[in-house]
Design an enzyme around this catalytic site. Structure first.
Site, short mmCIF file in Angstrom:
data_model
loop_
_atom_site.label_atom_id
_atom_site.label_comp_id
_atom_site.label_asym_id
_atom_site.label_seq_id
_atom_site.Cartn_x
_atom_site.Cartn_y
_atom_site.Cartn_z
N TRP A 14 0.26 1.39 2.58
CA TRP A 14 0.90 2.37 3.47
C TRP A 14 2.32 1.90 3.84
O TRP A 14 3.23 2.73 4.01
CB TRP A 14 0.06 2.54 4.73
N HIS A 15 2.51 0.59 3.93
CA HIS A 15 3.82 0.08 4.34
C HIS A 15 4.89 0.28 3.29
O HIS A 15 6.08 0.35 3.61
CB HIS A 15 3.72 -1.42 4.68
N GLY A 16 4.53 0.36 2.01
CA GLY A 16 5.54 0.55 0.99
C GLY A 16 4.95 0.56 -0.41
O GLY A 16 3.87 0.01 -0.64
#
Length: 490
Positions: free
Chosen positions: A338-340
């Site tokens: 989700w962060h990248g």
């Protein structure tokens, strides 16, 4: 005399200069917003309209015409949630919920992960599919999760859908939490829309303390350390000694915390001044004595979202110990992704997932033996947890796996402690700011409350004056050394 053409260009979206909380433009924007908001403060509908219009404009200044995605998402989920709520067929409810999930995840996937998977396909098939090079709309990860939690909560019967579209658009576009959160739950936020606007001394003081503290974290600590030291280390770790690399990792631990929590503090403080209470998003996470405790203190809104909408639906701890450990690992893997769109983020999430599973074994063992933790064990736990988190930050920050392992290689095989005095001469100011950052982080919570109580004795006009003076001082500090804003892939 005012140059109308320059003023007009300033009001338009500029891709090379998106609006940030610590930008000069934002302070003019916020002052005008606050004046308009106070002018309609007695009208619930007026507050919603003013907040929504300013929020959408803020989105526009941050990411241009991608602001339309926020409006489109609001239209779709406002109607789907009401359809889910009023239909009596369980099959239709499930179908609508799945449709909502696929739409939201599909939108996020398209903008954030398309090029990542194109790269994987090219690597696996020796293909030559051209990446799309899509611009990632700012805040899409946050408002996607808020959309999902809203429709899921309506499906579960935990909340009723709002009756007016503007109320939902207001909730989704609420500008204080645009870029870095917190992730706001509809069940916590929407009921506050219908409450009369009241501002007391505690709200003024607490909001002021959060805004000023957030700006201090962001500009004085995070930007300064990153611009003047950390970025050099991570740009090419192989050019630096192990001591420099280790200090760079410690510096980045402060950078990401002060950047993230500073933004959250400003968002919560601004919300507090406008009559909305958002739960804290960080709680001195580096004081944690275990990785489990760390995730109760770090990015709390994300941790609780992953727990309620991913970990528990996967089975949580209800299907045996082995399945529980697998669920923990999967939740953190997805949280990392989700962060990248990078293998580094997935690996970072995998490390945390494995650590949480191992820590769960330790916790279960302690419960069985009914043992207590001694003071020295807690100190040891804090040091161990902090250094594990720092180790994981290497993969989070490094551009590639090669850079991450190069940095670790330098620390292990080329430490060179003898250069410390020479290093100190070159970076004395940075190291003292780092020490200040860690000292402030480990101060007891009651210190912040005392500051809030002092500021709470000031009227709103006095608090605004204090903030303006503080911002002016920060601008003078910032203007002496050009700073680079830290961007995250959200």
């Amino acid at each position: 005399m005012i140059d109308i053409s320059k003023l007009y260009s300033l009001l338009l979206y500029n891709p090379s200069d998106p609006v940030l909380f610590n930008s000069a433009f934002f302070f003019y924007f916020f002052a005008l917003f606050l004046l308009c908001y106070l002018a309609v403060s007695r009208s619930q509908a007026g507050r919603v309209w003013v907040y929504t219009v300013f929020s959408l404009y803020f989105f526009y200044k941050a990411c241009g015409f991608y602001v339309g995605l926020v409006v489109l998402s609001a239209i779709v989920d406002f109607n789907l949630s009401r359809w889910i709520y009023f239909t009596t067929s369980l099959r239709v409810k499930k179908s609508l919920l799945i449709f909502s999930i696929l739409l939201n995840i599909g939108l996020l996937f398209y903008f954030k992960y398309t090029d990542f998977f194109i790269g994987i396909v090219n690597d696996m098939t020796n293909g030559h599919i051209s990446p799309l090079h899509l611009l990632l709309p700012i805040g899409i990860s946050f408002y996607t999760f808020e959309n999902l939690s809203y429709t899921i909560d309506v499906y579960r019967g935990e909340i009723k859908p709002v009756n007016r579209f503007m109320d939902y658009l207001f909730f989704l576009s609420f500008f204080p939490k645009l870029m870095m959160g917190p992730i706001v739950r509809a069940a916590d936020f929407i009921p506050q829309i219908y409450q009369p606007y009241r501002l007391n001394g505690e709200d003024i003081g607490r909001g002021m303390a959060l805004i000023v503290g957030g700006l201090f974290k962001k500009i004085v600590i995070s930007d300064f350390i990153y611009q003047n030291f950390v970025q050099y280390i991570f740009d090419d770790p192989s050019k630096h000694t192990g001591l420099e690399c280790l200090l760079g990792v410690y510096g980045y631990a402060l950078v990401i915390y002060c950047d993230f929590s500073g933004y959250s503090d400003m968002a919560i403080g601004i919300a507090r001044w406008t009559g909305f209470k958002i739960p804290p998003n960080f709680d001195s996470p580096y004081q944690s004595a275990s990785i489990t405790e760390f995730w109760r203190r770090w990015h709390i809104s994300l941790s609780s979202w992953l727990r309620d909408y991913l970990y528990i639906p996967l089975g949580g701890n209800r299907k045996g110990k082995v399945r529980q450990y697998i669920n923990l690992a999967l939740t953190m893997l997805i949280g990392g992704f989700w962060h990248g769109a990078s293998w580094n983020f997935i690996f970072w999430g995998g490390l945390h997932g494995a650590a949480l599973a191992i820590d769960k074994v330790r916790i279960d063992s302690q419960k069985k033996r009914k043992t207590t933790i001694a003071g020295w064990q807690k100190v040891g736990g804090i040091l161990l947890t902090f250094h594990f988190v720092c180790f994981c930050w290497i993969f989070f920050k490094a551009a590639t796996f090669h850079d991450a392992w190069a940095l670790i290689h330098q620390i292990v095989y080329d430490f060179q402690p003898g250069i410390f005095l020479q290093l100190y001469d070159g970076y004395a100011a940075v190291f003292w700011v780092m020490i200040l950052g860690f000292v402030l982080h480990f101060l007891p919570a009651k210190t912040e409350m005392r500051m809030a109580n002092v500021l709470g004795r000031l009227p709103l006009a006095g608090s605004i004056a204090v903030m303006v003076i503080f911002i002016w001082l920060l601008v003078q500090v910032k203007s002496t050394q050009p700073m680079i804003p830290i961007y995250f892939q959200f």
